[in-house]
Write an enzyme that holds these catalytic residues in place. Sequence first.
Site, PDB file in Angstrom:
ATOM      1  N   THR A 332       0.845  -1.192   0.000  1.00  0.00           N
ATOM      2  CA  THR A 332       0.000   0.000   0.000  1.00  0.00           C
ATOM      3  C   THR A 332       0.880   1.242   0.000  1.00  0.00           C
ATOM      4  OG1 THR A 332      -1.756   1.184   1.173  1.00  0.00           O
ATOM      5  CG2 THR A 332      -0.175  -0.009   2.536  1.00  0.00           C
ATOM      6  N   HIS A 384       2.481 -11.585  14.257  1.00  0.00           N
ATOM      7  CA  HIS A 384       3.536 -12.177  15.091  1.00  0.00           C
ATOM      8  C   HIS A 384       3.233 -13.642  15.432  1.00  0.00           C
ATOM      9  CE1 HIS A 384       7.130 -12.144  17.278  1.00  0.00           C
ATOM     10  NE2 HIS A 384       6.981 -11.054  18.006  1.00  0.00           N
TER      11      HIS A 384
END
Length: 413
Positions: A332, A384
């Site tokens: 993006t 994560h």
Amino acid sequence: MAIEIKAPTFPESVAEGNIATWHKQPGEAVSRDELIVDIETDKVVLEVAAPADGVISEVLKSEGDVVLSNEIIALFQEGAVEATTAEPEAQGEDAPQPTEGAVASPAARKLMEENAVDSSQVAGTGKNGLVTKEDVVNFIKQADLAGSSAVAQTTSAPAEEAAPAPVVVPPPAIVPLNQEGRLEKRVPMTRLRASIAKRLLDAQHNAAMLTTFNEVNMQPIMDLRSKYKDQFEKTHQTKLGFMSFFVKAAVESLKKFPEVNASIDGSDIVYHGYYDVGVAVSSDRGLVVPVLRDADGMTLADVESTIKDYGSKAKEGKLAIEDMMGGTFTITNGGVFGSLMSTPILNPPQTAILGMHKIQERPMAVNGEVVIQPMMYLALSYDHRLIDGKEAVQFLVSVKELLEEPAKILLNL
């Protein structure tokens, strides 16, 4: 015989849609394959065209109404245009005449219902004999005038009669929506915006999202682009931008760190053996993410031309659902709006997204000297649960190094 106009068959991932815009109204002439209505889903806007030459006889679903796959939304009369246009000539009269079963606009129908007016008594002056709201107002005025004259003849009212009060349809009142009496505007959220909101919220609730940052010196790419942009455009009929370098740098880095190109499916990790890179594109209806399929096999020119096509489709609302399905990684670019730094949100089920930003000239230490360089912050948001900080940082460093030495991209180093 009336033809049923139906909503398109929605893909399995789309449950329903909303009528966005009726481009044609009842009684208005329509040509075969001419656009008559847009249907907005939570992914794209679908267009419905006329099946033949004719007119829409009745609209069953108004703008904003919810529609299901293959649901009937209107009735269509094939060839009705010729019949309605030929009628005045056959009558040979200047004044419009009432027509049995004449087609009326939604506003006219509502006004006739409210005033108990027989639709067959109202002459339509609109296109193809359409009964308009003004036709109904004028009919009511004439009826009131005739009624007043009849009463005057049977009573001893004065010779000078008061003119009948005109029928006035008041405009919608603007109602204050808050307690302080200050005006507010309240509109329903579009399906696309609601879908974007839900996905972004889910991403934050369902992923252990972190963001790591780095910066890249854009001077080497800017020099390369400045030197070859004219020749590149002449050869490939598309402009050489920065996004193609980022896509290629990201793909080469994904090959080194497959966890960043993976996704989580329940308790399983899915490692993708292909590189479908989504590129976030802004449109009037919201942010959409079309996908570059097999980006590892695309040239810089392929990337640039495909992104250009996606951008045009997004502005016109013509992106297909297939254009946005899948994707293993997303890029993006908030820099086009002036963003200097941001933390992009994951695009589930992907586990990483790369954020580009504004190129800003800053003093940098180069070989012991202070030099003004065009710098850009890079941001990598990652899940994560799958990607450790070590892999995330190393991936971003790899992207940085490839961008600062673009020859490595061409040499696959």
